[in-house]
Design a protein around this motif. Structure first.
Motif, PDB file in Angstrom:
ATOM      1  N   ASP A 457       0.801  -1.256   0.055  1.00 36.09           N
ATOM      2  CA  ASP A 457       0.114  -0.059  -0.076  1.00 36.09           C
ATOM      3  C   ASP A 457       0.899   0.905  -0.298  1.00 36.09           C
ATOM      4  O   ASP A 457       1.442   1.866   1.004  1.00 36.09           O
ATOM      5  N   VAL A 458       0.915   2.155  -0.872  1.00 30.04           N
ATOM      6  CA  VAL A 458       1.690   2.648  -0.837  1.00 30.04           C
ATOM      7  C   VAL A 458       0.706   3.955  -1.458  1.00 30.04           C
ATOM      8  O   VAL A 458       1.563   5.028  -2.294  1.00 30.04           O
ATOM      9  N   HIS A 459       0.068   4.266  -1.596  1.00 34.31           N
ATOM     10  CA  HIS A 459      -1.823   5.501  -1.810  1.00 34.31           C
ATOM     11  C   HIS A 459      -1.115   6.769  -1.132  1.00 34.31           C
ATOM     12  O   HIS A 459      -1.239   6.437   0.210  1.00 34.31           O
ATOM     13  N   ASP A 460      -1.173   7.812  -2.451  1.00 37.00           N
ATOM     14  CA  ASP A 460      -0.610   9.199  -1.433  1.00 37.00           C
ATOM     15  C   ASP A 460       0.067   9.584  -1.420  1.00 37.00           C
ATOM     16  O   ASP A 460       0.657  10.294   0.042  1.00 37.00           O
ATOM     17  N   CYS A 461       1.291   8.574  -1.827  1.00 35.17           N
ATOM     18  CA  CYS A 461       2.530   9.140  -1.493  1.00 35.17           C
ATOM     19  C   CYS A 461       2.926  10.376  -2.788  1.00 35.17           C
ATOM     20  O   CYS A 461       2.957   9.855  -4.359  1.00 35.17           O
ATOM     21  N   PRO A 462       3.051  11.410  -2.513  1.00 34.85           N
ATOM     22  CA  PRO A 462       2.596  12.489  -3.824  1.00 34.85           C
ATOM     23  C   PRO A 462       4.250  12.381  -5.397  1.00 34.85           C
ATOM     24  O   PRO A 462       3.706  12.734  -6.752  1.00 34.85           O
ATOM     25  N   ILE A 463       5.223  11.597  -4.243  1.00 32.29           N
ATOM     26  CA  ILE A 463       6.839  11.979  -5.387  1.00 32.29           C
ATOM     27  C   ILE A 463       6.303  10.408  -5.868  1.00 32.29           C
ATOM     28  O   ILE A 463       7.521  10.004  -7.230  1.00 32.29           O
ATOM     29  N   LEU A 464       6.172   9.675  -6.123  1.00 30.00           N
ATOM     30  CA  LEU A 464       6.174   8.029  -6.673  1.00 30.00           C
ATOM     31  C   LEU A 464       5.635   8.162  -7.435  1.00 30.00           C
ATOM     32  O   LEU A 464       4.525   8.973  -7.930  1.00 30.00           O
ATOM     33  N   THR A 465       6.286   6.801  -8.968  1.00 31.35           N
ATOM     34  CA  THR A 465       5.434   7.302 -10.412  1.00 31.35           C
ATOM     35  C   THR A 465       4.858   5.970 -10.524  1.00 31.35           C
ATOM     36  O   THR A 465       5.217   4.792 -10.122  1.00 31.35           O
ATOM     37  N   THR A 466       4.381   6.015 -11.683  1.00 32.70           N
ATOM     38  CA  THR A 466       3.581   4.892 -12.156  1.00 32.70           C
ATOM     39  C   THR A 466       4.255   3.796 -13.215  1.00 32.70           C
ATOM     40  O   THR A 466       4.403   2.969 -12.318  1.00 32.70           O
ATOM     41  N   THR A 467       5.611   4.176 -13.218  1.00 31.34           N
ATOM     42  CA  THR A 467       6.578   2.862 -14.215  1.00 31.34           C
ATOM     43  C   THR A 467       6.804   2.554 -13.330  1.00 31.34           C
ATOM     44  O   THR A 467       7.395   1.374 -13.404  1.00 31.34           O
ATOM     45  N   ALA A 468       7.496   3.595 -11.610  1.00 27.08           N
ATOM     46  CA  ALA A 468       8.562   2.932 -10.868  1.00 27.08           C
ATOM     47  C   ALA A 468       7.408   1.832 -10.390  1.00 27.08           C
ATOM     48  O   ALA A 468       7.939   0.387  -9.561  1.00 27.08           O
ATOM     49  N   VAL A 469       6.338   2.119  -9.551  1.00 26.72           N
ATOM     50  CA  VAL A 469       5.179   1.164  -9.066  1.00 26.72           C
ATOM     51  C   VAL A 469       5.061  -0.260 -10.173  1.00 26.72           C
ATOM     52  O   VAL A 469       5.363  -1.363  -9.843  1.00 26.72           O
ATOM     53  N   HIS A 470       5.387   0.060 -11.096  1.00 29.36           N
ATOM     54  CA  HIS A 470       4.902  -1.234 -12.138  1.00 29.36           C
ATOM     55  C   HIS A 470       6.399  -2.385 -12.143  1.00 29.36           C
ATOM     56  O   HIS A 470       5.963  -3.072 -12.041  1.00 29.36           O
ATOM     57  N   LYS A 471       7.021  -1.505 -12.472  1.00 29.97           N
ATOM     58  CA  LYS A 471       8.853  -2.387 -12.731  1.00 29.97           C
ATOM     59  C   LYS A 471       8.702  -2.914 -10.903  1.00 29.97           C
ATOM     60  O   LYS A 471       9.009  -4.210 -11.053  1.00 29.97           O
ATOM     61  N   THR A 472       8.081  -2.693  -9.445  1.00 27.98           N
ATOM     62  CA  THR A 472       8.092  -3.289  -9.011  1.00 27.98           C
ATOM     63  C   THR A 472       7.872  -4.459  -8.399  1.00 27.98           C
ATOM     64  O   THR A 472       7.668  -5.500  -8.116  1.00 27.98           O
ATOM     65  N   VAL A 473       5.879  -3.988  -9.476  1.00 22.58           N
ATOM     66  CA  VAL A 473       5.473  -5.213  -8.754  1.00 22.58           C
ATOM     67  C   VAL A 473       5.636  -6.275  -9.775  1.00 22.58           C
ATOM     68  O   VAL A 473       5.272  -7.139  -9.170  1.00 22.58           O
ATOM     69  N   LYS A 474       6.239  -5.790 -10.806  1.00 23.70           N
ATOM     70  CA  LYS A 474       6.674  -7.435 -12.119  1.00 23.70           C
ATOM     71  C   LYS A 474       7.642  -8.015 -11.080  1.00 23.70           C
ATOM     72  O   LYS A 474       7.602  -9.216 -11.948  1.00 23.70           O
ATOM     73  N   VAL A 475       8.470  -7.753 -10.248  1.00 26.39           N
ATOM     74  CA  VAL A 475       9.527  -8.879 -10.261  1.00 26.39           C
ATOM     75  C   VAL A 475       8.704  -9.403  -8.281  1.00 26.39           C
ATOM     76  O   VAL A 475      10.317  -9.801  -7.731  1.00 26.39           O
ATOM     77  N   LEU A 476       7.707  -8.452  -7.997  1.00 24.30           N
ATOM     78  CA  LEU A 476       6.933  -9.559  -6.576  1.00 24.30           C
ATOM     79  C   LEU A 476       6.182 -10.740  -6.973  1.00 24.30           C
ATOM     80  O   LEU A 476       5.126 -10.564  -7.525  1.00 24.30           O
ATOM     81  N   PRO A 477       6.548 -11.491  -7.419  1.00 26.59           N
ATOM     82  CA  PRO A 477       5.759 -12.866  -7.101  1.00 26.59           C
ATOM     83  C   PRO A 477       4.990 -13.534  -6.602  1.00 26.59           C
ATOM     84  O   PRO A 477       3.904 -13.858  -7.450  1.00 26.59           O
ATOM     85  N   PHE A 478       4.527 -13.116  -5.334  1.00 30.40           N
ATOM     86  CA  PHE A 478       3.168 -13.795  -4.799  1.00 30.40           C
ATOM     87  C   PHE A 478       2.616 -12.822  -4.552  1.00 30.40           C
ATOM     88  O   PHE A 478       1.270 -12.795  -3.245  1.00 30.40           O
ATOM     89  N   LEU A 479       2.604 -10.782  -5.081  1.00 34.09           N
ATOM     90  CA  LEU A 479       1.880 -10.290  -4.767  1.00 34.09           C
ATOM     91  C   LEU A 479       0.403 -10.012  -4.994  1.00 34.09           C
ATOM     92  O   LEU A 479      -0.049 -10.653  -6.129  1.00 34.09           O
ATOM     93  N   VAL A 480      -0.490  -9.727  -4.350  1.00 39.46           N
ATOM     94  CA  VAL A 480      -1.754  -9.926  -4.413  1.00 39.46           C
ATOM     95  C   VAL A 480      -2.501  -8.533  -4.810  1.00 39.46           C
ATOM     96  O   VAL A 480      -3.645  -8.941  -5.398  1.00 39.46           O
ATOM     97  N   GLU A 481      -2.299  -7.834  -3.851  1.00 36.62           N
ATOM     98  CA  GLU A 481      -2.938  -6.438  -3.813  1.00 36.62           C
ATOM     99  C   GLU A 481      -1.292  -5.367  -3.403  1.00 36.62           C
ATOM    100  O   GLU A 481      -0.787  -5.337  -3.225  1.00 36.62           O
ATOM    101  N   ILE A 482      -2.158  -4.225  -4.553  1.00 33.39           N
ATOM    102  CA  ILE A 482      -1.232  -3.185  -4.820  1.00 33.39           C
ATOM    103  C   ILE A 482      -2.556  -1.848  -4.887  1.00 33.39           C
ATOM    104  O   ILE A 482      -3.120  -1.768  -5.822  1.00 33.39           O
ATOM    105  N   ASN A 483      -2.407  -0.767  -4.018  1.00 33.29           N
ATOM    106  CA  ASN A 483      -2.866   0.102  -4.145  1.00 33.29           C
ATOM    107  C   ASN A 483      -1.888   1.190  -3.996  1.00 33.29           C
ATOM    108  O   ASN A 483      -0.840   1.975  -3.034  1.00 33.29           O
ATOM    109  N   ALA A 484      -1.821   1.766  -5.274  1.00 33.73           N
ATOM    110  CA  ALA A 484      -1.331   3.081  -5.252  1.00 33.73           C
ATOM    111  C   ALA A 484      -2.632   4.499  -5.883  1.00 33.73           C
ATOM    112  O   ALA A 484      -1.412   4.835  -7.045  1.00 33.73           O
ATOM    113  N   LYS A 485      -2.701   4.498  -5.479  1.00 34.79           N
ATOM    114  CA  LYS A 485      -3.763   5.442  -5.708  1.00 34.79           C
ATOM    115  C   LYS A 485      -3.516   6.839  -5.266  1.00 34.79           C
ATOM    116  O   LYS A 485      -2.565   7.479  -4.561  1.00 34.79           O
ATOM    117  N   ASP A 486      -3.453   8.000  -6.222  1.00 35.66           N
ATOM    118  CA  ASP A 486      -3.074   9.476  -5.758  1.00 35.66           C
ATOM    119  C   ASP A 486      -1.538   9.290  -5.462  1.00 35.66           C
ATOM    120  O   ASP A 486      -1.346  10.016  -5.000  1.00 35.66           O
TER     121      ASP A 486
END
Length: 634
Positions: A457-486
């Motif tokens: 859960d990294v929602h409401d973290c204004p400096i994070l970018t969508t591309t960086a979140v996407h890159k992180t999600v791709k390498v986490l094999p068991f991730l079932v939930e990501i909250n990157a709103k706002d």
């Protein structure tokens, strides 16, 4: 009619055992004459009954709806007034949570004939309190679990029978959200009688204070029985948990800290005393303080005390350090406790390093020293929530995600054994960092090393970018939930970036929306693979089961889904709880026989192989004795 096939009542009762409460009402409407006796036989021999299953048929519960209340009356009348097999009434677990229109009139008094062990009336605001009083005064002596959370009409007069010997064996008591007339004096009298109490929930009772006017020498902490395992004081604004033990322990710790500094100083001068302090200050200081009498496992203090900006004090670090001296805490919630700083959390991390699995401090005032303590000491930490801790930055998140340093000895525990520094990977499964304005994409790079992560859960973290979140999600094999709103706006959304990823079909939630829906993939899997966060609107109603063997019980707000109860808890002591919106806790506990088997169901062979590598690779040698000395010097 001549020639009609008549199904025996006992056979019908067996068929009805596969139905829930709403199905029972359906068959009664179809033919009350045909099914009433069979249903009575089944219910008379049932060991647990959950009537919150009615929420499936009536989503708005039973409030102000005469027809629904009538249906409940018919069902309960069959349960408590069955004329057959009265000697075989085995109902032990009774759950009536959230049926706000239920009053209990006409049937609740008949429960005196049943050996009720668990009674859950949570959020039944219309329930007749006089019926509850009669049940407590005359009911079975084997009542062990009583849940009345949210019943605001329950006053001390109604709970007066709990002060008698009849209920001295009570194990769980939940009276949070009851009448605010429940005060310190009455609560102390209850605690004096319940010397076997293990779970206590007092959330929102502002009338409870640390001391009683009639006996100022006795404090709330002193009244808690030694058997207590879980304590929920959420929103108890007038409690600070003051006790003499906290002051004594702090003074003893300070004295041993000065002694440690003196010994190290003499060692540096060449005058070595006969004291081994090579293990460090924490071990030398805290191991000299005896165990605290309360062996708590769950401690929930969200919002306890008032915020310091209002000029009043909440719980302090010395109190947390004293409670941690029980060295058994598994779950600690401190959201909104602004008075807790690094000292208390460092003490918690060291003293509960072998047990602490969940730590939450949303909106806290913690810094780097607390994070270092959690990262380096806690061996089984699985869930951490640092949301809205504004002082935390990239360096703190990096420390949390780095491997933990431990000292290993070649040749056993003998003094001559060669020491070496070993790195052990973090096994975090849940990481919540919402509302941290200082963290950047560098934090996401650190998080990428958490191979076991299930929820991020990294929602409401204004400096994070969508591309960086996407890159992180791709390498986490068991991730079932990501909250990157706002997070930082981008030309492409996270959903669009992940849509064509071959390995993202197991990721169910993106920005709190359903990302992929393939029922065939999730069939037979743990419900977290297709659900969002607990109490979120996107979580569908499902059956909540409880496992007494694994301590996943209503008293500590823990339950498991239908898939996990079959795959992970087969052969355990289990029972059916409620039908509600909840988030399965099986994948996040460490006191079960192993990892959640229903979570791994459906993964590809390649993913399973990667998971086995992550699970089996627990420690890697990274330094020799010389490197360890250099690290200690730094």
């Amino acid at each position: 009619m001549k020639g009609r096939l008549m199904v025996p009542d006992h056979l019908l009762a067996n068929v009805l055992s596969f139905c829930d409460a709403s199905d029972h009402i359906t068959v009664l409407r179809a033919s009350q004459q045909c099914f009433s006796t069979a249903l009575g036989l089944f219910l008379a021999n049932a060991s647990s009954l959950s009537l919150s299953f009615l929420l499936r048929l009536y989503p708005n519960a039973l409030q102000e709806n005469g027809r629904h209340e009538t249906a409940l009356q018919i069902l309960m009348s069959l349960l408590v007034s069955s004329s057959k097999n009265k000697e075989k009434k085995d109902l032990k677990h009774m759950e009536l949570a959230n049926l706000r229109g239920a009053t209990g009139r006409g049937w609740f008094s008949h429960l005196l004939d049943f050996p009720i062990v668990t009674l859950d009336l949570s959020n039944n605001v219309q329930f007749d309190e006089n019926l509850l009083y009669n049940f407590l005064a005359q009911g079975p002596r084997n009542l062990q679990h009583l849940h009345l959370t949210g019943c605001n009409r329950i006053t001390p007069e109604i709970l007066r029978p709990l002060q008698t010997e009849r209920h001295s064996q009570l194990i769980s008591l939940s009276i949070g959200g009851c009448s605010q007339s429940i005060g310190t004096e009455f609560l102390f009298s209850l605690l004096r009688n319940m010397r076997e109490l293990q779970h206590l929930n007092l959330q929102g009772l502002n009338g409870v204070q640390d001391t009683s006017p009639s006996d100022p020498s006795a404090t709330f902490v002193d009244m808690l029985p030694n058997t207590l395992k879980s304590l929920n004081l959420t929103g108890c604004k007038n409690l600070r948990l003051i006790c003499q033990d906290a002051a004594n322990n702090f003074a003893q710790f300070a004295a041993r800290q000065l002694e440690f500094q003196r010994i190290r100083h003499t060692q540096m001068e060449g005058r070595l005393p006969h004291v081994d302090v090579s293990s460090g200050a924490d071990e030398y200081c805290w191991n000299g303080i005896p165990l605290f009498r309360l062996q708590l496992e769950s401690l929930i203090l969200d919002g306890i005390g008032t915020a310091r900006r209002l000029g009043r004090r909440g719980i302090e670090g010395t109190v947390l350090a004293t409670l941690a001296l029980g060295r058994s805490l598994r779950q600690v919630h401190l959201s909104g406790s602004e008075q807790v700083h690094d000292y208390g959390i460092q003490a918690l991390a060291y003293n509960c390093r072998h047990t602490l699995t969940c730590f939450q401090i949303r909106g806290g005032s913690i810094g780097k020293h607390a994070i270092v303590g959690l990262a380096q000491h806690c061996e089984v930490l699985r869930e951490i929530d640092l949301s809205a801790c504004m002082e935390l930055g990239d360096d703190d998140i990096s420390v949390l995600c780095q491997p933990r340093h431990i000292i290993s000895k070649d040749g056993g525990e003998s003094n001559c054994a060669k020491r070496r520094l070993v790195n052990v990977r973090s096994r975090l499964k849940v990481l919540r960092l919402a509302g941290l304005p200082k963290i950047t994409n560098a934090s996401l790079e650190s998080i990428s090393s958490l191979d076991s992560l299930l929820i991020l859960d990294v929602h409401d973290c204004p400096i994070l970018t969508t591309t960086a979140v996407h890159k992180t999600v791709k390498v986490l094999p068991f991730l079932v939930e990501i909250n990157a709103k706002d997070i930082a706006r981008s030309s492409r959304t996270l959903t669009s970036l992940l849509r064509k990823e071959p390995g993202s079909k197991y990721l169910r939630i993106v920005n709190e929306r359903v990302f992929a829906t393939n029922n065939n993939d999730s069939k037979g899997c743990c419900s977290i693979r297709r659900q969002s966060q607990r109490l979120s609107a996107t979580v569908s109603l499902q059956s909540m089961y409880h496992c007494i063997t694994c301590h996943l019980i209503p008293s500590v707000d823990l339950g498991v889904c239908a898939e996990c109860i079959q795959k992970c808890h087969k052969g355990h002591e289990t029972f059916l709880g409620s039908y509600s919106r909840f988030y399965c806790d099986c994948p996040f506990v460490t006191n079960t026989s192993g990892d959640c088997q229903a979570l791994l169901q459906g993964y590809t062979e390649e993913t399973k192989f990667g998971a086995e590598l992550v699970t089996n690779s627990t420690a890697d040698e990274v330094a020799t004795e010389e490197d360890m000395k250099l690290s200690a010097a730094v």
